[in-house]
Scaffold this active site. Structure first.
Site, PDB file in Angstrom:
ATOM      1  N   ASP A  37      -8.668   1.368   5.671  1.00  0.00           N
ATOM      2  CA  ASP A  37      -7.299   1.812   5.906  1.00  0.00           C
ATOM      3  C   ASP A  37      -7.247   2.715   7.130  1.00  0.00           C
ATOM      4  O   ASP A  37      -7.914   3.749   7.175  1.00  0.00           O
ATOM      5  CB  ASP A  37      -6.799   2.579   4.667  1.00  0.00           C
ATOM      6  CG  ASP A  37      -5.405   3.158   4.848  1.00  0.00           C
ATOM      7  OD1 ASP A  37      -4.725   2.803   5.826  1.00  0.00           O
ATOM      8  OD2 ASP A  37      -4.996   3.952   3.986  1.00  0.00           O
ATOM      9  N   GLY A  38      -6.439   2.296   8.104  1.00  0.00           N
ATOM     10  CA  GLY A  38      -6.203   3.144   9.267  1.00  0.00           C
ATOM     11  C   GLY A  38      -6.304   2.406  10.584  1.00  0.00           C
ATOM     12  O   GLY A  38      -7.400   2.020  10.995  1.00  0.00           O
ATOM     13  N   HIS A  72       0.858  -1.185   0.000  1.00  0.00           N
ATOM     14  CA  HIS A  72       0.000   0.000   0.000  1.00  0.00           C
ATOM     15  C   HIS A  72       0.898   1.239   0.000  1.00  0.00           C
ATOM     16  O   HIS A  72       1.696   1.440   0.915  1.00  0.00           O
ATOM     17  CB  HIS A  72      -0.907  -0.015   1.232  1.00  0.00           C
ATOM     18  CG  HIS A  72      -1.938   1.064   1.241  1.00  0.00           C
ATOM     19  ND1 HIS A  72      -3.119   0.981   0.531  1.00  0.00           N
ATOM     20  CD2 HIS A  72      -1.971   2.267   1.864  1.00  0.00           C
ATOM     21  CE1 HIS A  72      -3.834   2.068   0.735  1.00  0.00           C
ATOM     22  NE2 HIS A  72      -3.157   2.866   1.531  1.00  0.00           N
ATOM     23  N   ASP A  85       1.143   5.212   0.066  1.00  0.00           N
ATOM     24  CA  ASP A  85       0.467   6.472   0.372  1.00  0.00           C
ATOM     25  C   ASP A  85       1.193   7.628  -0.318  1.00  0.00           C
ATOM     26  O   ASP A  85       2.273   8.044   0.111  1.00  0.00           O
ATOM     27  CB  ASP A  85       0.440   6.713   1.876  1.00  0.00           C
ATOM     28  CG  ASP A  85      -0.514   5.772   2.592  1.00  0.00           C
ATOM     29  OD1 ASP A  85      -1.633   5.583   2.083  1.00  0.00           O
ATOM     30  OD2 ASP A  85      -0.141   5.229   3.651  1.00  0.00           O
ATOM     31  N   GLY A 144      -0.412  -1.026   8.817  1.00  0.00           N
ATOM     32  CA  GLY A 144       0.954  -0.518   8.802  1.00  0.00           C
ATOM     33  C   GLY A 144       1.626  -0.644  10.150  1.00  0.00           C
ATOM     34  O   GLY A 144       2.521  -1.465  10.342  1.00  0.00           O
ATOM     35  N   SER A 145       1.189   0.170  11.106  1.00  0.00           N
ATOM     36  CA  SER A 145       1.815   0.180  12.424  1.00  0.00           C
ATOM     37  C   SER A 145       1.807  -1.199  13.064  1.00  0.00           C
ATOM     38  O   SER A 145       2.803  -1.624  13.664  1.00  0.00           O
ATOM     39  CB  SER A 145       1.093   1.185  13.333  1.00  0.00           C
ATOM     40  OG  SER A 145       1.158   2.484  12.796  1.00  0.00           O
ATOM     41  N   HIS A 178      -2.531   4.713  -3.109  1.00  0.00           N
ATOM     42  CA  HIS A 178      -3.508   5.542  -2.405  1.00  0.00           C
ATOM     43  C   HIS A 178      -3.092   6.996  -2.574  1.00  0.00           C
ATOM     44  O   HIS A 178      -2.151   7.464  -1.947  1.00  0.00           O
ATOM     45  CB  HIS A 178      -3.529   5.144  -0.929  1.00  0.00           C
ATOM     46  CG  HIS A 178      -4.478   5.935  -0.097  1.00  0.00           C
ATOM     47  ND1 HIS A 178      -4.685   5.663   1.243  1.00  0.00           N
ATOM     48  CD2 HIS A 178      -5.284   6.986  -0.381  1.00  0.00           C
ATOM     49  CE1 HIS A 178      -5.562   6.513   1.736  1.00  0.00           C
ATOM     50  NE2 HIS A 178      -5.935   7.329   0.760  1.00  0.00           N
ATOM     51  N   GLY A 205      -3.695  10.684   6.575  1.00  0.00           N
ATOM     52  CA  GLY A 205      -2.449  11.310   6.966  1.00  0.00           C
ATOM     53  C   GLY A 205      -2.196  11.314   8.454  1.00  0.00           C
ATOM     54  O   GLY A 205      -1.334  12.038   8.940  1.00  0.00           O
ATOM     55  N   SER A 239      -1.264   8.495  10.626  1.00  0.00           N
ATOM     56  CA  SER A 239      -0.840   7.130  10.924  1.00  0.00           C
ATOM     57  C   SER A 239      -0.751   6.915  12.430  1.00  0.00           C
ATOM     58  O   SER A 239      -0.200   7.740  13.160  1.00  0.00           O
ATOM     59  CB  SER A 239       0.530   6.860  10.283  1.00  0.00           C
ATOM     60  OG  SER A 239       0.967   5.558  10.567  1.00  0.00           O
ATOM     61  N   GLY A 240      -1.323   5.794  12.891  1.00  0.00           N
ATOM     62  CA  GLY A 240      -1.271   5.468  14.314  1.00  0.00           C
ATOM     63  C   GLY A 240      -2.408   6.065  15.121  1.00  0.00           C
ATOM     64  O   GLY A 240      -2.484   5.857  16.342  1.00  0.00           O
TER      65      GLY A 240
END
Length: 214
Positions: free
Chosen positions: A174-175, A32, A34, A196-197, A65, A141, A143-144
């Site tokens: 996503d997120g 993915h 970004d 991601g994280s 994305h 935008g 993340s986390g």
């Protein structure tokens, strides 16, 4: 089984080659990417040069994305040999139908994306032409950030619209997706989870298996 897209934005950029090699041995479905312009979202990340290098280095399909203003100006730059999906925010362009059609003309899957506070009704006019819908489960935008629970209702609504109208799009979220919230998303109709994280906080192969085994 749920498909997993690993968000490279959350990983250590200085060790990108190492990370890509690790993913080549893991059961990952997509990378993915970004693309951030510093305007639509505060951060800047993944310009076309580095994405071209990633495409040349790895054969893992790219899930692009585009968190940018006027994404239709950049679509061609990210239509790479390993690009499978290009997603654009409905909030980012007044010409969403034209932009999605452009993606499809490049023989890539076209995805429409909605922010957490954007009603699903906003994208109903294009659901008959898209290959995928991405629901943001955090503000773009960030993340986390904390997972937004109303994402479950939005995924469920998109699943109902898909079944009612015999649409063929996949549903992606996503997120802040992890092993605590992914099952609820799967149960409401999710097909692709961006993580991601969670993936990068331990061995990536092990973390991906945790998600896939739920």
């Amino acid at each position: 089984m749920i498909k997993i897209a690993a968000s490279l934005h959350s990983g250590p950029k200085i060790n990108l080659e190492k990370i890509l090699n690790e993913f080549s041995h893991a059961d990952i479905d997509f990378l993915h990417i970004d693309v951030m312009d510093g305007h639509f979202v505060p951060e800047i990340d993944f310009g076309e040069g580095i994405v071209k290098e990633i495409s040349s280095f790895s054969d893992i399909p790219l899930d692009i994305h585009m968190m940018v203003e006027n994404p239709e100006l950049l679509i061609n730059n990210y239509s790479l040999p390993t690009t499978e999906v290009i997603g654009i925010h409905v909030e980012a362009t007044p010409h969403i139908h034209r932009a999605l059609t452009t993606i499809k003309s490049l023989h890539k899957k076209a995805e429409v994306i909605i922010n957490p506070d954007t009603p699903v009704s906003t994208i109903i006019p294009v659901l008959n032409i898209v290959d995928q819908v991405l629901v943001m489960s955090v503000d773009p935008g960030t993340s986390g950030a904390k997972f937004i629970d109303s994402t479950l209702e939005r995924v469920n609504l998109l699943n109902e619209l898909r079944q009612k109208n015999n649409y063929n799009y996949l549903i992606e979220a996503d997120g802040s997706i992890d092993d605590r919230n992914i099952k609820g998303l799967i149960d409401t109709g999710l097909d692709v989870a961006v993580s991601g994280s969670f993936i990068f906080k331990d061995n990536v192969e092990k973390q991906i298996l945790k998600l896939k085994n739920i």
